[in-house]
Each structure stands twice: as structure tokens, then as C-alpha cells.
Design a protein around this motif. Sequence first.
Motif, PDB file in Angstrom:
ATOM      1  N   ARG A  49       0.795  -1.229   0.000  1.00 17.72           N
ATOM      2  CA  ARG A  49       0.000   0.000   0.000  1.00 17.72           C
ATOM      3  C   ARG A  49       0.830   1.285   0.000  1.00 17.72           C
ATOM      4  O   ARG A  49       0.324   2.341   0.333  1.00 17.72           O
ATOM      5  N   HIS A  50       2.073   1.186  -0.336  1.00 15.99           N
ATOM      6  CA  HIS A  50       2.920   2.377  -0.334  1.00 15.99           C
ATOM      7  C   HIS A  50       2.937   2.982  -1.730  1.00 15.99           C
ATOM      8  O   HIS A  50       3.940   2.954  -2.435  1.00 15.99           O
ATOM      9  N   ASN A  51       1.806   3.514  -2.124  1.00 11.50           N
ATOM     10  CA  ASN A  51       1.653   4.039  -3.473  1.00 11.50           C
ATOM     11  C   ASN A  51       2.528   5.269  -3.688  1.00 11.50           C
ATOM     12  O   ASN A  51       2.611   6.152  -2.849  1.00 11.50           O
ATOM     13  N   GLN A  52       3.141   5.280  -4.825  1.00  7.18           N
ATOM     14  CA  GLN A  52       3.948   6.409  -5.247  1.00  7.18           C
ATOM     15  C   GLN A  52       3.146   7.186  -6.296  1.00  7.18           C
ATOM     16  O   GLN A  52       1.978   6.934  -6.515  1.00  7.18           O
ATOM     17  N   ARG A  53       3.782   8.119  -6.957  1.00 11.36           N
ATOM     18  CA  ARG A  53       3.076   8.940  -7.947  1.00 11.36           C
ATOM     19  C   ARG A  53       2.638   8.144  -9.172  1.00 11.36           C
ATOM     20  O   ARG A  53       1.611   8.434  -9.767  1.00 11.36           O
ATOM     21  N   THR A  54       3.433   7.151  -9.539  1.00 12.82           N
ATOM     22  CA  THR A  54       3.093   6.333 -10.712  1.00 12.82           C
ATOM     23  C   THR A  54       3.165   4.856 -10.340  1.00 12.82           C
ATOM     24  O   THR A  54       3.787   4.483  -9.343  1.00 12.82           O
ATOM     25  N   ALA A  55       2.553   4.030 -11.159  1.00 15.70           N
ATOM     26  CA  ALA A  55       2.606   2.585 -10.932  1.00 15.70           C
ATOM     27  C   ALA A  55       4.034   2.070 -11.043  1.00 15.70           C
ATOM     28  O   ALA A  55       4.441   1.163 -10.310  1.00 15.70           O
ATOM     29  N   GLU A  56       4.815   2.660 -11.930  1.00 15.92           N
ATOM     30  CA  GLU A  56       6.208   2.237 -12.098  1.00 15.92           C
ATOM     31  C   GLU A  56       7.011   2.501 -10.834  1.00 15.92           C
ATOM     32  O   GLU A  56       7.821   1.679 -10.408  1.00 15.92           O
ATOM     33  N   LYS A  57       6.797   3.655 -10.211  1.00 20.03           N
ATOM     34  CA  LYS A  57       7.505   3.993  -8.972  1.00 20.03           C
ATOM     35  C   LYS A  57       7.081   3.057  -7.841  1.00 20.03           C
ATOM     36  O   LYS A  57       7.900   2.645  -7.020  1.00 20.03           O
ATOM     37  N   THR A  58       5.795   2.717  -7.795  1.00 25.67           N
ATOM     38  CA  THR A  58       5.306   1.790  -6.774  1.00 25.67           C
ATOM     39  C   THR A  58       5.965   0.429  -6.957  1.00 25.67           C
ATOM     40  O   THR A  58       6.399  -0.188  -5.979  1.00 25.67           O
ATOM     41  N   MET A  59       6.060  -0.051  -8.189  1.00 21.50           N
ATOM     42  CA  MET A  59       6.687  -1.341  -8.457  1.00 21.50           C
ATOM     43  C   MET A  59       8.176  -1.308  -8.125  1.00 21.50           C
ATOM     44  O   MET A  59       8.723  -2.279  -7.615  1.00 21.50           O
ATOM     45  N   GLU A  60       8.843  -0.194  -8.403  1.00 21.80           N
ATOM     46  CA  GLU A  60      10.262  -0.060  -8.050  1.00 21.80           C
ATOM     47  C   GLU A  60      10.450  -0.173  -6.546  1.00 21.80           C
ATOM     48  O   GLU A  60      11.364  -0.852  -6.075  1.00 21.80           O
ATOM     49  N   LEU A  61       9.596   0.502  -5.788  1.00 16.33           N
ATOM     50  CA  LEU A  61       9.689   0.455  -4.334  1.00 16.33           C
ATOM     51  C   LEU A  61       9.401  -0.953  -3.824  1.00 16.33           C
ATOM     52  O   LEU A  61      10.108  -1.462  -2.950  1.00 16.33           O
ATOM     53  N   HIS A  62       8.388  -1.600  -4.379  1.00 17.10           N
ATOM     54  CA  HIS A  62       8.061  -2.966  -3.977  1.00 17.10           C
ATOM     55  C   HIS A  62       9.227  -3.901  -4.277  1.00 17.10           C
ATOM     56  O   HIS A  62       9.595  -4.742  -3.450  1.00 17.10           O
ATOM     57  N   GLN A  63       9.838  -3.746  -5.434  1.00 25.96           N
ATOM     58  CA  GLN A  63      10.987  -4.576  -5.809  1.00 25.96           C
ATOM     59  C   GLN A  63      12.141  -4.358  -4.836  1.00 25.96           C
ATOM     60  O   GLN A  63      12.799  -5.316  -4.417  1.00 25.96           O
ATOM     61  N   THR A  64      12.377  -3.126  -4.448  1.00 21.40           N
ATOM     62  CA  THR A  64      13.447  -2.819  -3.501  1.00 21.40           C
ATOM     63  C   THR A  64      13.194  -3.480  -2.152  1.00 21.40           C
ATOM     64  O   THR A  64      14.104  -4.042  -1.538  1.00 21.40           O
ATOM     65  N   VAL A  65      11.952  -3.442  -1.696  1.00 20.02           N
ATOM     66  CA  VAL A  65      11.597  -4.041  -0.409  1.00 20.02           C
ATOM     67  C   VAL A  65      11.784  -5.556  -0.454  1.00 20.02           C
ATOM     68  O   VAL A  65      12.379  -6.145   0.454  1.00 20.02           O
ATOM     69  N   VAL A  66      11.295  -6.204  -1.498  1.00 15.40           N
ATOM     70  CA  VAL A  66      11.431  -7.658  -1.620  1.00 15.40           C
ATOM     71  C   VAL A  66      12.904  -8.037  -1.727  1.00 15.40           C
ATOM     72  O   VAL A  66      13.363  -9.002  -1.105  1.00 15.40           O
ATOM     73  N   HIS A  67      13.676  -7.273  -2.488  1.00 17.53           N
ATOM     74  CA  HIS A  67      15.105  -7.543  -2.627  1.00 17.53           C
ATOM     75  C   HIS A  67      15.820  -7.421  -1.282  1.00 17.53           C
ATOM     76  O   HIS A  67      16.657  -8.251  -0.929  1.00 17.53           O
TER      77      HIS A  67
END
Length: 69
Positions: free
Chosen positions: A31-49
Motif C-alpha cells: 500500500r505504499h503508493n507512489q506517484r506512478t505505478a512504475e515507482k510503486t513497483m520499483e519500491l516494492h521490488q526494492t523491499v522484496v530484494h
Amino acid sequence: MKDYMGRAKARQESFNGWLKGTFNILGHRFRHNQRTAEKTMELHQTVVHACAVLIQYDYENGHPPFPLH
């Protein structure tokens, strides 16, 4: 070959169990939405990594997912 595939699947399930149980990131919506879907996916990828790195560190320092023979 079946034995090898079975062990690989068990390791994957063990890893997923760590992500789900320890970090609780697979059981809830991200639920940590960013300004764009791409930014949200980048953040999610960073967290999982980051979680994967912590799990790998734990494996390498005395807590392997399976007993070593």
C-alpha cells in the motif's frame, strides 16, 4: 531428476515461507503508493530484494533452510 526438482520446490516454498511469515510481505497488499505505478513497483521490488538479502545473510550465517549433510 524428480528428487532434484522436489528439493528445489521445497527450497522455494521455504523461502516464500520466510517472506510471508517473517516479513509479512506476501500476505498483504503493498500500500505504499507512489506517484506512478512504475515507482510503486520499483519500491516494492526494492523491499522484496532487501528481504531476500536478509534471508540469504541468515542462511549463510548459521540458519540454513535445510540441514546440511
